[in-house]
Each structure stands twice: as C-alpha cells, then as structure tokens.
Design a protein around this motif. Structure first.
Motif, short mmCIF file in Angstrom:
data_model
loop_
_atom_site.label_atom_id
_atom_site.label_comp_id
_atom_site.label_asym_id
_atom_site.label_seq_id
_atom_site.Cartn_x
_atom_site.Cartn_y
_atom_site.Cartn_z
N ARG A 1 0.65 -1.14 0.16
CA ARG A 1 0.06 0.15 -0.05
C ARG A 1 0.91 1.27 0.13
O ARG A 1 0.27 2.56 -0.14
CB ARG A 1 -1.04 0.06 1.44
CG ARG A 1 -0.40 0.06 2.70
CD ARG A 1 -1.25 0.32 3.49
NE ARG A 1 -2.36 -0.69 3.80
CZ ARG A 1 -2.42 -1.80 4.67
NH1 ARG A 1 -1.36 -1.88 5.26
NH2 ARG A 1 -3.16 -2.58 4.61
N GLY A 2 1.96 1.26 0.10
CA GLY A 2 2.98 2.44 0.14
C GLY A 2 3.03 2.96 -1.29
O GLY A 2 2.92 2.52 -2.19
N LYS A 3 2.85 4.13 -1.24
CA LYS A 3 2.89 5.17 -2.44
C LYS A 3 4.22 5.35 -2.98
O LYS A 3 4.50 5.44 -4.31
CB LYS A 3 2.01 6.48 -2.14
CG LYS A 3 0.71 6.21 -2.09
CD LYS A 3 0.01 7.79 -2.02
CE LYS A 3 -1.55 7.49 -1.89
NZ LYS A 3 -2.17 8.67 -1.74
N ASN A 4 5.44 5.55 -2.11
CA ASN A 4 6.54 5.50 -2.60
C ASN A 4 7.08 4.31 -3.12
O ASN A 4 7.82 3.44 -2.31
CB ASN A 4 7.58 6.20 -1.52
CG ASN A 4 8.73 6.63 -2.01
OD1 ASN A 4 9.36 5.97 -2.76
ND2 ASN A 4 9.21 7.84 -1.61
N LEU B 1 10.93 -0.61 -3.28
CA LEU B 1 11.85 -1.59 -4.10
C LEU B 1 13.34 -1.37 -3.38
O LEU B 1 13.70 -2.49 -3.36
CB LEU B 1 12.02 -0.81 -5.49
CG LEU B 1 10.83 -1.13 -6.56
CD1 LEU B 1 10.85 -0.31 -7.95
CD2 LEU B 1 10.88 -2.59 -7.05
N ALA B 2 13.51 -0.37 -2.82
CA ALA B 2 14.83 -0.38 -2.02
C ALA B 2 14.82 -1.09 -0.79
O ALA B 2 15.81 -1.64 -0.16
CB ALA B 2 15.22 0.97 -1.70
N SER B 3 13.42 -1.38 -0.44
CA SER B 3 13.49 -2.26 0.70
C SER B 3 13.64 -3.81 0.72
O SER B 3 13.88 -4.80 1.60
CB SER B 3 12.18 -2.12 1.57
OG SER B 3 11.06 -2.72 1.02
N LEU B 4 13.78 -4.12 -0.55
CA LEU B 4 13.64 -5.58 -1.01
C LEU B 4 15.05 -6.06 -0.60
O LEU B 4 16.06 -5.45 -1.22
CB LEU B 4 13.24 -6.01 -2.39
CG LEU B 4 11.78 -5.23 -2.69
CD1 LEU B 4 11.39 -5.70 -4.15
CD2 LEU B 4 10.78 -6.08 -1.84
N GLU C 1 12.89 0.53 -14.10
CA GLU C 1 13.38 1.43 -15.15
C GLU C 1 12.85 2.88 -15.23
O GLU C 1 13.78 3.88 -15.48
CB GLU C 1 12.94 0.80 -16.80
CG GLU C 1 13.33 1.48 -17.86
CD GLU C 1 15.08 1.56 -18.02
OE1 GLU C 1 15.73 2.39 -18.50
OE2 GLU C 1 15.64 0.63 -17.47
N HIS C 2 11.72 2.92 -14.91
CA HIS C 2 10.99 4.33 -14.91
C HIS C 2 11.65 5.09 -13.86
O HIS C 2 12.30 6.14 -13.97
CB HIS C 2 9.50 4.26 -14.70
CG HIS C 2 8.89 5.73 -14.59
ND1 HIS C 2 8.88 6.51 -15.61
CD2 HIS C 2 8.37 5.88 -13.52
CE1 HIS C 2 8.19 7.51 -15.02
NE2 HIS C 2 7.85 7.08 -13.81
N LEU C 3 11.60 4.37 -12.53
CA LEU C 3 12.00 5.11 -11.40
C LEU C 3 13.76 5.41 -11.35
O LEU C 3 14.05 6.40 -10.69
CB LEU C 3 11.78 4.37 -10.27
CG LEU C 3 10.38 4.27 -9.72
CD1 LEU C 3 10.18 3.24 -8.57
CD2 LEU C 3 9.74 5.73 -9.50
N ILE D 1 6.78 9.05 -6.53
CA ILE D 1 5.46 8.60 -6.57
C ILE D 1 5.19 8.68 -7.94
O ILE D 1 5.19 9.61 -8.90
CB ILE D 1 4.51 9.64 -5.77
CG1 ILE D 1 4.89 9.97 -4.52
CG2 ILE D 1 3.05 9.14 -5.68
CD1 ILE D 1 5.06 8.80 -3.44
N PHE D 2 4.57 7.41 -8.41
CA PHE D 2 4.48 7.02 -9.72
C PHE D 2 3.04 6.82 -10.17
O PHE D 2 2.30 6.44 -9.51
CB PHE D 2 5.22 6.21 -10.49
CG PHE D 2 4.53 4.61 -10.62
CD1 PHE D 2 4.27 4.29 -12.01
CD2 PHE D 2 3.96 4.12 -9.65
CE1 PHE D 2 3.66 3.06 -12.24
CE2 PHE D 2 3.50 2.77 -9.83
CZ PHE D 2 3.16 2.46 -10.94
#
Length: 475
Positions: free
Chosen positions: A198-201, A206-209, A248-250, A257-258
């Motif tokens: 549910r996080g928007k960021n 992704l960095a938490s993985l 890729e986009h980020l 926020i995408f």
C-alpha cells in the motif's frame, strides 16, 4: 447417484469403442467423453498448441465420446460457449468430463483413466485463484515475512505433488507441468509485491527488498515457445514487465510517486517488451495487452496517440492494429462531458429502446457476458447492494453477447434470482460494444440525467467507487 450412472454409461460406450479395436497394436490412442450441463452450443472444440484437432458434436442428451488415435502426451484444451479448460492426456487414457456451463471451473469433474492427474490440476488451479484473492493482504507484510509466506505456499504445492506421486504414480510430463505451475505462481507473487504493497513511494518499497530478490529473472526465458500458451507463464510475463518497467522508470524519473497512466512508465514497458521478446506472437500479444490497458485508463488524447503510434510501429498483427485504431477512436469520443452514445437496446420483454430514453436520473451503466460467469454473479450482487444504499441512482446492466444468447442470459438471471428489471441486451452487439469501448468487462460509466458522461471508466468494485457515485448524485 445420477453422476455415477451417467459416467458409467459413457464409460461403457468408450469401452465398446475400444473393444472394436482389440487387434490394434498401436497403444498411443486415448478416449475422452462426458456431459455438458446447460450447453451453449451443440459441440465442443478440442485443440492442442492452438491447433484444432476436431469439433466434437454433442448428442441429444448433451453427451459426447471421442477417440484420439495418436495422443502426444501433454496438455490439450476443450472450448465450449466461450470458455476454455485445459486437460492433460496420456496414451490409453479414458477421460470423462462433466461440467455445468453456469459454473464452469467450479463444476468441472473428471473421472475414468487419467482423472486423478486432471482433478489434481483443476484443484491446483482453483487454489491458485483463492491465493490471488488473498494476495492484497499478504502484500502488506514486510518483505521478509512476505517471502516466508510465498515460500511456504510453494513448498506446500510441491509436497502435494510428492504425495500424489507416491500414491498414484506420475509421468515426467505431469511432474514437470506441476513444478512449472508452482515456479511461475511463485515468481508472479514476487513481481506483484511492489504494486500491491500500500505504500505510495514505490522507489522506497523497491529499495526495501533484499538484494537478491529478483535474481531468478536471470534464468527466465522470455521467449519460451513451449510455455507461450501456459496461463501462469503468460500472467508472469505481464507482472514481470510491469515491475521491470517500474524499476526502469524510477531509475530516470525525478518522482518517487508514480502513476500507472504515466506516459514515460508505459513507454518504458513497451520498449522493454520490444527488447526482450523476439517471438512474434508473444510480442504482439504483450504489446496489445498493455496498449489497450493504457488507452482504457488514460484521459490524455495526445499521450494516447504516442502510445498507439509506438504500438503500431512494433506490432506485426494487422487485426490487432486495426482493432486498436478503432478502440482509440471510441475512447476519444467517450471523453468526460461528452454525450453518452444513444445505442439501441433490447429488454427481456423484447422491447426495443434507445438507451438515452431510459436515462432520466443519475445512472450507472455496467456490462456483463455469459462467458465471464463469476463476474456476472459478483457484479449483480454488488449492484443489488448499491441499489439499496443509493435508491436515487438508476443502475443499468447490459449483456454484450447479442440477441442469440438471450435464452442463456435469461437462464443465468433467473437461476440466481436477479430478475429482469433494468437488464438489457445490445441490439447490435459488435458495433455497440466497439462504440462504448467495452474493455475490460469490469468497466462502468457514470452518466448524469442530461446524458452527459461524468466518468467513462470506473469500476463498481473500486474502493473509490462510492465517492465517485456521491459526486454524481451531488452534481
């Protein structure tokens, strides 16, 4: 008792057919037979690898028997009434099928030689569906706990296979298929986590993985000819390109926020498909899927043209190209604030009406098809609930299958006690469905009493839907 008598009589027919071939030394044949409850046509179509083997007629009791002279061990599919179901055949099988078209997957029963492996597969499919329904809650776990959860699901699947093999034996083809199912279901669960969390960021998520979270991608064949029609493989590819494009986009976006309708994000997705998928059919299917989804959700005409032009430059399927050109034109004509197209409808009393003649208050227009039975039931139950909460709103349900399927639709409505009030068919199904750009089936319109479109693509199951409904009411 009736089921056993039925299957027994069909099995006797199959055995009789087999006895006429007692001198046959070729042991590569197999038999299939069964019964279709509430048939939608008088035949089924048997295929393998998208090649039609035969069209099999139903008899006067909606039963069939059929012999395959040379069976190649593996997956086959039968099509009936817009539905498709897979089955695994091996030489010397005598597989019996019984299903009710009103509850296709849930009613499917296999018996006879070869039934144990096919019942295992249908139960595995239904369990996958239940797992998907619980995914949103699971994806709110921390990455570490989520990985433990999906690892345990995969392990349980493989343990079931081991137990099945010990009890019944299993061919290598069957074992490989079940293991492939477990693998790609697991991979899909990994790919979907960043989107359902549910996080928007998303950059932060992704960095938490863990660093090795996506390492399995290194061994993925994005052009696997043997799996190109495999449901879980195709689903995985869609999930994977969604997530890979997000990464890729980020990597080059200045926003953490995408938005899913971001032109840049969706263009990244199409470019990744073009670079990684070389199989022409697989590439065309993926490009089409993501392009039509973008056109459905985007309100930006200029961006729609850019996405469509990229698709047309890279798609080799002329039918898809023409279809998306027409779809894009329809979407442009359905902008918020436009007049709702005054299409022709037919109700269940066979009265012919113009839709704008029945729109005289805030109105929700939704669609259904006999080919999507679960959506039919769930959407009607949801509309029933909404009617009680919002009596000032007019809810119109439109079946898009055409007048030839009126009897089937009537039966579905009556068996579920939904009634026929505010239920319609499209008088001209092909042109009207195209005019309304009915995709996906969950799409609904909000229209004000002056026939103006207030929302051209909402979903009655969305958490935002009731807020949108209140906005319509308060206009």
């Amino acid at each position: 008792m009736r089921l056993y008598i039925l299957m027994g009589s069909i099995l006797m027919s199959i055995l009789f057919l087999g006895c006429n071939k007692t001198n046959e030394t070729n042991k590569t044949h197999a038999f299939i037979g069964g019964e279709i409850i509430n048939p939608q046509s008088n035949y089924i179509i048997l295929t393998k690898d998208e090649t039609t083997i035969d069209t099999i007629k139903l008899d006067g009791r909606n039963r069939f028997t059929y012999k395959l002279d040379h069976v190649e061990e593996g997956l086959y599919s039968f099509h009936h009434g817009g539905e498709l179901q897979m089955m695994m055949l091996e030489p010397l099988d005598s597989l019996l099928i019984r299903l009710n078209t009103l509850e296709f997957d849930e009613s499917l029963v296999f018996s006879g030689e070869g039934s144990k492996r096919n019942n295992f597969l249908i139960n595995d499919f239904l369990e996958n569906e239940k797992t998907k329904q619980r995914l949103y809650g699971s994806c709110q776990l921390s990455p570490e706990d989520y990985l433990k959860h999906i690892d345990s699901v995969k392990t349980a699947k493989l343990e079931k296979l081991d137990n099945f093999e010990k009890k019944h034996g299993a061919s290598q083809t069957f074992k490989d298929f079940v293991k492939t199912n477990a693998e790609y279901s697991y991979y899909s669960s990994k790919e979907i986590y960043p989107f359902l969390h549910r996080g928007k960021n998303k950059k932060e998520i992704l960095a938490s993985l863990p660093n090795n979270y996506f390492d399995y991608r290194k061994k993925i064949d994005y052009n696997d000819e043997a799996l190109k029609d495999h449901f879980l493989y195709k689903s995985f590819l869609r999930y994977s390109f969604n997530t890979a494009a997000l990464q890729e986009h980020l990597s080059h976006s200045d926003q953490d926020i995408f938005g899913r309708t971001s032109l840049c994000y969706n263009m990244d997705k199409l470019k990744l498909i073009d670079s990684l998928v070389s199989n022409p059919k697989m590439k065309d299917d993926l490009l089409y899927y993501f392009t039509i989804n973008y056109l459905t959700k985007s309100q930006d005409i200029e961006n729609n043209e850019k996405i469509l032009n990229y698709f047309l430059a890279h798609s080799q399927n002329e039918n898809n190209n023409d279809r998306l050109k027409r779809f894009n034109t329809s979407v442009q004509n359905l902008k918020v604030g436009s007049d709702f197209p005054n299409i022709d409808l037919v109700n269940y009393n066979n009265d012919h009406v113009k839709i704008n003649d029945v729109i005289n208050q805030p109105t929700v227009i939704s669609f259904w098809s006999n080919n999507y039975y679960n959506h039919f039931r769930e959407s009607h139950f949801k509309i029933k609930e909404l009617k009680q909460k919002y009596p000032e709103v007019h809810f119109i349900m439109i079946n898009i299958d055409g007048l030839v399927d009126t009897g089937r639709s009537k039966l579905a409505l009556s068996k579920n006690r939904f009634g026929y009030k505010n239920e319609y068919h499209l008088k001209y199904p092909k042109t009207s469905a195209e005019t309304l750009a009915v995709y996906p089936m969950t799409k609904s319109f909000l229209v004000n009493p002056n026939d103006k479109i207030v929302n051209n693509n909402t979903n009655i199951f969305s958490v935002r839907f009731e807020d949108e409904l209140l906005g319509l009411i308060n206009q």
